[in-house]
Structure formats: structure tokens, C-alpha cells
Design a protein around this motif. Sequence first.
Motif, mmCIF file in Angstrom:
data_model
loop_
_atom_site.group_PDB
_atom_site.id
_atom_site.type_symbol
_atom_site.label_atom_id
_atom_site.label_comp_id
_atom_site.label_asym_id
_atom_site.label_seq_id
_atom_site.Cartn_x
_atom_site.Cartn_y
_atom_site.Cartn_z
ATOM 1 N N VAL A 10 -2.831 6.957 7.609
ATOM 2 C CA VAL A 10 -3.034 5.509 7.592
ATOM 3 C C VAL A 10 -2.736 5.033 6.177
ATOM 4 O O VAL A 10 -3.276 5.567 5.208
ATOM 5 N N ILE A 11 -1.859 4.043 6.080
ATOM 6 C CA ILE A 11 -1.548 3.453 4.785
ATOM 7 C C ILE A 11 -2.340 2.159 4.674
ATOM 8 O O ILE A 11 -2.077 1.208 5.415
ATOM 9 N N PRO A 12 -3.328 2.118 3.781
ATOM 10 C CA PRO A 12 -4.109 0.889 3.622
ATOM 11 C C PRO A 12 -3.351 -0.101 2.733
ATOM 12 O O PRO A 12 -2.975 0.222 1.616
ATOM 13 N N ALA A 13 -3.105 -1.275 3.256
ATOM 14 C CA ALA A 13 -2.407 -2.309 2.489
ATOM 15 C C ALA A 13 -3.425 -3.301 1.949
ATOM 16 O O ALA A 13 -4.325 -3.735 2.664
ATOM 17 N N GLN A 14 -3.285 -3.617 0.678
ATOM 18 C CA GLN A 14 -4.173 -4.586 0.039
ATOM 19 C C GLN A 14 -3.348 -5.732 -0.516
ATOM 20 O O GLN A 14 -2.152 -5.585 -0.769
ATOM 21 N N ARG A 15 -3.999 -6.826 -0.726
ATOM 22 C CA ARG A 15 -3.314 -8.012 -1.268
ATOM 23 C C ARG A 15 -2.737 -7.674 -2.637
ATOM 24 O O ARG A 15 -3.437 -7.149 -3.497
ATOM 25 N N PRO A 16 -1.450 -7.974 -2.863
ATOM 26 C CA PRO A 16 -0.835 -7.649 -4.153
ATOM 27 C C PRO A 16 -1.270 -8.616 -5.245
ATOM 28 O O PRO A 16 -1.660 -9.750 -4.971
ATOM 29 N N THR A 17 -1.176 -8.152 -6.466
ATOM 30 C CA THR A 17 -1.475 -9.004 -7.612
ATOM 31 C C THR A 17 -0.185 -9.229 -8.395
ATOM 32 O O THR A 17 0.771 -8.452 -8.293
ATOM 33 N N ALA A 18 -0.153 -10.278 -9.186
ATOM 34 C CA ALA A 18 1.035 -10.589 -9.987
ATOM 35 C C ALA A 18 1.415 -9.447 -10.930
ATOM 36 O O ALA A 18 2.599 -9.109 -11.033
ATOM 37 N N PRO A 19 0.461 -8.788 -11.630
ATOM 38 C CA PRO A 19 0.855 -7.668 -12.497
ATOM 39 C C PRO A 19 1.522 -6.515 -11.735
ATOM 40 O O PRO A 19 2.452 -5.904 -12.237
ATOM 41 N N VAL A 20 1.051 -6.236 -10.520
ATOM 42 C CA VAL A 20 1.670 -5.173 -9.726
ATOM 43 C C VAL A 20 3.105 -5.562 -9.373
ATOM 44 O O VAL A 20 4.029 -4.755 -9.491
ATOM 45 N N GLY B 181 0.830 -1.200 0.000
ATOM 46 C CA GLY B 181 0.000 0.000 0.000
ATOM 47 C C GLY B 181 0.857 1.239 0.000
ATOM 48 O O GLY B 181 2.055 1.194 0.238
ATOM 49 N N TRP B 182 0.216 2.366 -0.265
ATOM 50 C CA TRP B 182 0.928 3.637 -0.314
ATOM 51 C C TRP B 182 -0.026 4.771 -0.003
ATOM 52 O O TRP B 182 -1.242 4.625 -0.111
ATOM 53 N N ALA B 183 0.543 5.878 0.415
ATOM 54 C CA ALA B 183 -0.247 7.071 0.720
ATOM 55 C C ALA B 183 0.659 8.290 0.647
ATOM 56 O O ALA B 183 1.851 8.209 0.925
ATOM 57 N N ARG B 184 0.074 9.400 0.253
ATOM 58 C CA ARG B 184 0.788 10.674 0.285
ATOM 59 C C ARG B 184 0.501 11.323 1.634
ATOM 60 O O ARG B 184 -0.581 11.165 2.179
#
Length: 160
Positions: A133-143, A118-121
Motif C-alpha cells: 500500500v502506497i500512502p499518499a499525503q498532501r504535498p507541500t511546496a518545498p517537496v 507518496g512512495w513505498a519500497r
Amino acid sequence: MDSYTGGALAWLAQGAASNLLERLVDRALDGPPQLPAWPRPGRTPAGTAEISVRQHLTTKVRTPVILTLQEAGGRTGTVFSVMLGHTTRVALPGGDYFGAAMVVDPLRRRGPTLQGIGWARLTVAAHRTSPVVIPAQRPTAPVLLGLGLRKPDGTPLFRL
């Protein structure tokens, strides 16, 4: 994902590709972390950023997070070890920053598993506390492919 975000995450991935990953995960799991510090004084008075990384998965296991902060428009940054769900306070010169987080499960038998990204400015105001708060989500193969998360020999750095 815009080019600014992609560039910052690629910088994080390149740093993680070295043995830095193991050291950061070990540091996060070893106990109370050292207070993070920005590497150099800024031109503007310091403020404080309170950074938390959250993920939709609720876990009772201590889960390490590799957190990086990068000045807006900068090509380098600073990497910290933190724990998922904990709040980290960092004194920073006032200005705009980009924070990126990788949630890692180091206990898997075949090597570290990337559980979230995840990322945030964030904008740090002089003499003030700025929560983010940096929301982290499950990564995908393309990312992961777009970030170049590979070891020097070309093998994947993380399992999904």
C-alpha cells in the motif's frame, strides 16, 4: 526524504513534465486500464505485486493516480495509470523495487491539481504475491520544488 527516494520521485516528476501527464490521466479516466506489464523479463522468476494507493481523503469521484515502479538502484522505471483506492496487479521479476504515486485531480479549471504524493519500497518474491500500500499525503511546496515539478518554461506543473 533520503537521496534514493528523492531520485526516484524526481524521475517520476521529469516523466510527468512532458505530455505524458495528460495521456496517463486520460487513460486512467477512459475506462478499465490495461493490465500493467514490466517492460522486460528479469533474471529471476516472476512474482506478482498487488499495489494499492490510498489517501486519507475519501472520495467517490474516480481519481487518477500516476504510479511508477523502479528497480532498486535503477535510473529508469515504468509508469502506469491507476485509480485511487483500486488494487493493481503487476507481474515483476523477483527483487527490490521502489513505487511512487502522484494523485491528480484533472477536473480543476486551471489545470491538474496534485492532491497527493507518496512512495513505498517493495520486495517481490519469486512465485509469490507481494501486497503493498502506497500512502499518499498532501504535498507541500518545498517537496514540489525539491522534485522539480515544473514545465519546460518554468511554470508549475501542478496546482496544490
